[in-house]
Design a protein around this motif. Structure first.
Motif, PDB file in Angstrom:
ATOM      1  N   GLU A 171       0.830  -1.206   0.000  1.00  0.00           N
ATOM      2  CA  GLU A 171       0.000   0.000   0.000  1.00  0.00           C
ATOM      3  C   GLU A 171       0.859   1.248   0.000  1.00  0.00           C
ATOM      4  O   GLU A 171       0.595   2.205  -0.744  1.00  0.00           O
ATOM      5  N   GLN A 172       1.915   1.255   0.819  1.00  0.00           N
ATOM      6  CA  GLN A 172       2.785   2.420   0.904  1.00  0.00           C
ATOM      7  C   GLN A 172       3.570   2.639  -0.388  1.00  0.00           C
ATOM      8  O   GLN A 172       3.732   3.774  -0.840  1.00  0.00           O
ATOM      9  N   ASP A 212      11.740 -13.615   1.693  1.00  0.00           N
ATOM     10  CA  ASP A 212      10.604 -14.328   1.091  1.00  0.00           C
ATOM     11  C   ASP A 212       9.291 -13.600   1.343  1.00  0.00           C
ATOM     12  O   ASP A 212       8.405 -13.568   0.474  1.00  0.00           O
ATOM     13  N   LYS A 213       9.165 -12.997   2.523  1.00  0.00           N
ATOM     14  CA  LYS A 213       7.944 -12.264   2.849  1.00  0.00           C
ATOM     15  C   LYS A 213       7.788 -11.045   1.944  1.00  0.00           C
ATOM     16  O   LYS A 213       6.676 -10.767   1.439  1.00  0.00           O
ATOM     17  N   LEU A 221       5.120  -8.324  -2.682  1.00  0.00           N
ATOM     18  CA  LEU A 221       5.233  -7.602  -3.947  1.00  0.00           C
ATOM     19  C   LEU A 221       4.573  -8.384  -5.089  1.00  0.00           C
ATOM     20  O   LEU A 221       3.867  -7.805  -5.926  1.00  0.00           O
ATOM     21  N   LYS A 222       4.814  -9.694  -5.110  1.00  0.00           N
ATOM     22  CA  LYS A 222       4.233 -10.515  -6.173  1.00  0.00           C
ATOM     23  C   LYS A 222       2.714 -10.534  -6.084  1.00  0.00           C
ATOM     24  O   LYS A 222       2.006 -10.390  -7.098  1.00  0.00           O
ATOM     25  N   THR A 223       2.184 -10.685  -4.872  1.00  0.00           N
ATOM     26  CA  THR A 223       0.741 -10.741  -4.678  1.00  0.00           C
ATOM     27  C   THR A 223       0.063  -9.457  -5.123  1.00  0.00           C
ATOM     28  O   THR A 223      -1.079  -9.464  -5.590  1.00  0.00           O
ATOM     29  N   LEU A 279       3.568  -6.051  -8.082  1.00  0.00           N
ATOM     30  CA  LEU A 279       4.693  -5.124  -8.121  1.00  0.00           C
ATOM     31  C   LEU A 279       5.917  -5.872  -8.647  1.00  0.00           C
ATOM     32  O   LEU A 279       6.221  -6.976  -8.195  1.00  0.00           O
ATOM     33  N   SER A 280       6.618  -5.291  -9.605  1.00  0.00           N
ATOM     34  CA  SER A 280       7.796  -5.924 -10.193  1.00  0.00           C
ATOM     35  C   SER A 280       9.017  -5.691  -9.312  1.00  0.00           C
ATOM     36  O   SER A 280       9.202  -4.589  -8.769  1.00  0.00           O
ATOM     37  N   LEU A 281       9.867  -6.703  -9.199  1.00  0.00           N
ATOM     38  CA  LEU A 281      11.006  -6.627  -8.288  1.00  0.00           C
ATOM     39  C   LEU A 281      12.317  -6.835  -9.032  1.00  0.00           C
ATOM     40  O   LEU A 281      12.461  -7.749  -9.836  1.00  0.00           O
ATOM     41  N   PHE A 282      13.301  -5.968  -8.717  1.00  0.00           N
ATOM     42  CA  PHE A 282      14.678  -6.107  -9.180  1.00  0.00           C
ATOM     43  C   PHE A 282      15.561  -5.999  -7.941  1.00  0.00           C
ATOM     44  O   PHE A 282      15.208  -5.332  -6.970  1.00  0.00           O
TER      45      PHE A 282
END
Length: 388
Positions: A24-25, A50-51, A56-58, A61-64
């Motif tokens: 949300e933030q 992992d959390k 982010l996946k749920t 949100l894309s992660l690098f």
């Protein structure tokens, strides 16, 4: 007390399971493509990595990633992070870890909008004007970077460790869950405590009169560290101890203690040279230098503040001679750091005489340091030498 303008724009989410606000933030600040900045892997061991990935996946949100940030974060890591952000059109930086990861993330966020080498921002050749939005999840109580406007970065090739302060570097939000510090090793818990106490001491000892409230707040933070650091070392999963140290970390350097005073420190610039040349743990260097600095600056003009320190922080008897109280307070400071397992001399961290003069010159390259008792190059050298 002097005039000041005070703002703490960082939104703090303190306590267990506050990580639930993360997605949300990030969205509030326009984030959808996130750079995750973290250190040596402890966040993976405790399940936090992992959390974060799950959240982010749920939430699409894309992660690098940029992992492996050093305890004294390197400018090379900053350059690498900026490249990742630019190559992948990232729009948010999330630091997960201690002050090193957060400091590195801050300069990455600022360097994204600066076309030349980000080291120029550190050495004053350019100014931070704008940053990518930045958030943090804290896992180590120490630097207070989760709630301040500072970034400290090392350039080991140039033997430089420099602090940069700019309002745009303040995190948008920080998640402070004391349970994430349960696994912090004893050495890092102790060094972190020394860092918190040093921030507080640097703000406490000042020539500015009338800042009574700030001084009493500083004493409260010092007493909190003295109370809870031994408990955290003995019982690492003691929530009360970890929570009090974590909040002390933030309050020690978010401006609460320094506004209305003069912010011109001594021990930190001296220690930065130790880290720049020998890459030692910052808190250990501060634990070594602080008592020697105290002994060096104690004189007729400063003794009354040391007397207050001894009485209000260490509980010494007020009817003794001021110099006796001051010396006893300094001794108690050194003994406390030693009781936490911290080194007490430079030789304990394999520092000899070979670079003392060049480090003293570097620490004072812009002039005297400190305002409680201004220190020249010779003064800094004398303190280094006494700390051997």
């Amino acid at each position: 007390m002097r005039n000041f303008n005070y703002s703490t724009p960082t939104q703090i989410f303190f306590g267990k399971d506050q990580i639930n606000v993360l997605s949300e933030q990030i969205r509030i600040f326009g984030g959808s493509r996130v750079l995750l900045v973290y250190g040596g892997g402890s966040i993976k061991r405790i399940g936090l990595y992992d959390k974060v990935l799950e959240i982010l996946k749920t939430n699409d949100l894309s992660l690098f990633e940029l992992g492996g940030i050093d305890p004294n974060p390197r400018i090379e890591s900053v350059r690498q992070g900026i490249k990742i952000c630019r190559d992948n059109n990232l729009d948010f930086v999330l630091a997960v870890g201690g002050g090193s990861s957060i400091d590195c993330a801050k300069l990455i966020a600022a360097g994204f909008y600066y076309e030349s080498d980000p080291w120029n921002l550190m050495i004053g050749k350019a100014k931070c004007e704008k940053t990518l939005p930045l958030g943090s999840i804290l896992t180590l109580s120490a630097t207070g970077s989760e709630m301040d406007n500072f970034s400290v970065i090392s350039n080991l090739e140039a033997h430089q460790k420099i602090g940069l302060g700019n309002a745009v570097l303040v995190p948008k939000f920080s998640i402070l869950d004391p349970t994430y510090t349960y696994s912090v090793p004893k050495k890092q818990t102790a060094a972190g405590t020394a860092d918190i106490m040093s921030h507080t001491i640097e703000n406490y000892f000042t020539v500015v009169k009338g800042a009574y409230l700030q001084s009493r707040l500083a004493e409260g933070i010092l007493k909190t560290c003295i109370q809870y650091a031994p408990i955290a070392l003995e019982d690492p999963e003691n929530y009360e101890a970890r929570a009090n140290l974590m909040w002390s970390s933030s309050l020690a350097i978010n401006g609460l203690l320094s506004y209305g005073k003069e912010r011109n420190w001594s021990c930190h610039p001296m220690e930065h040279e130790l880290s720049a040349y020998y890459d030692i743990t910052h808190g250990e260097g501060l634990a070594i230098l602080t008592p020697y600095w105290m002994e060096y600056v104690l004189n007729d003009a400063t003794v009354e503040q040391f007397k207050d320190y001894g009485i209000n922080v260490w509980g010494l008897k007020p009817n003794e001679d001021p110099y006796i109280i001051a010396q006893q307070a300094i001794t108690k400071t050194r003994e406390f750091f030693v009781s936490l397992g911290l080194p007490s001399t430079l030789r304990d961290v394999n520092i000899g005489e070979e670079n003392l003069k060049v480090m003293a010159k570097a620490a004072t390259k812009k002039g005297t340091i400190g305002e409680f008792r201004p220190l020249t190059t010779e003064d800094v050298y004398n303190i280094y030498k006494s700390a051997l």
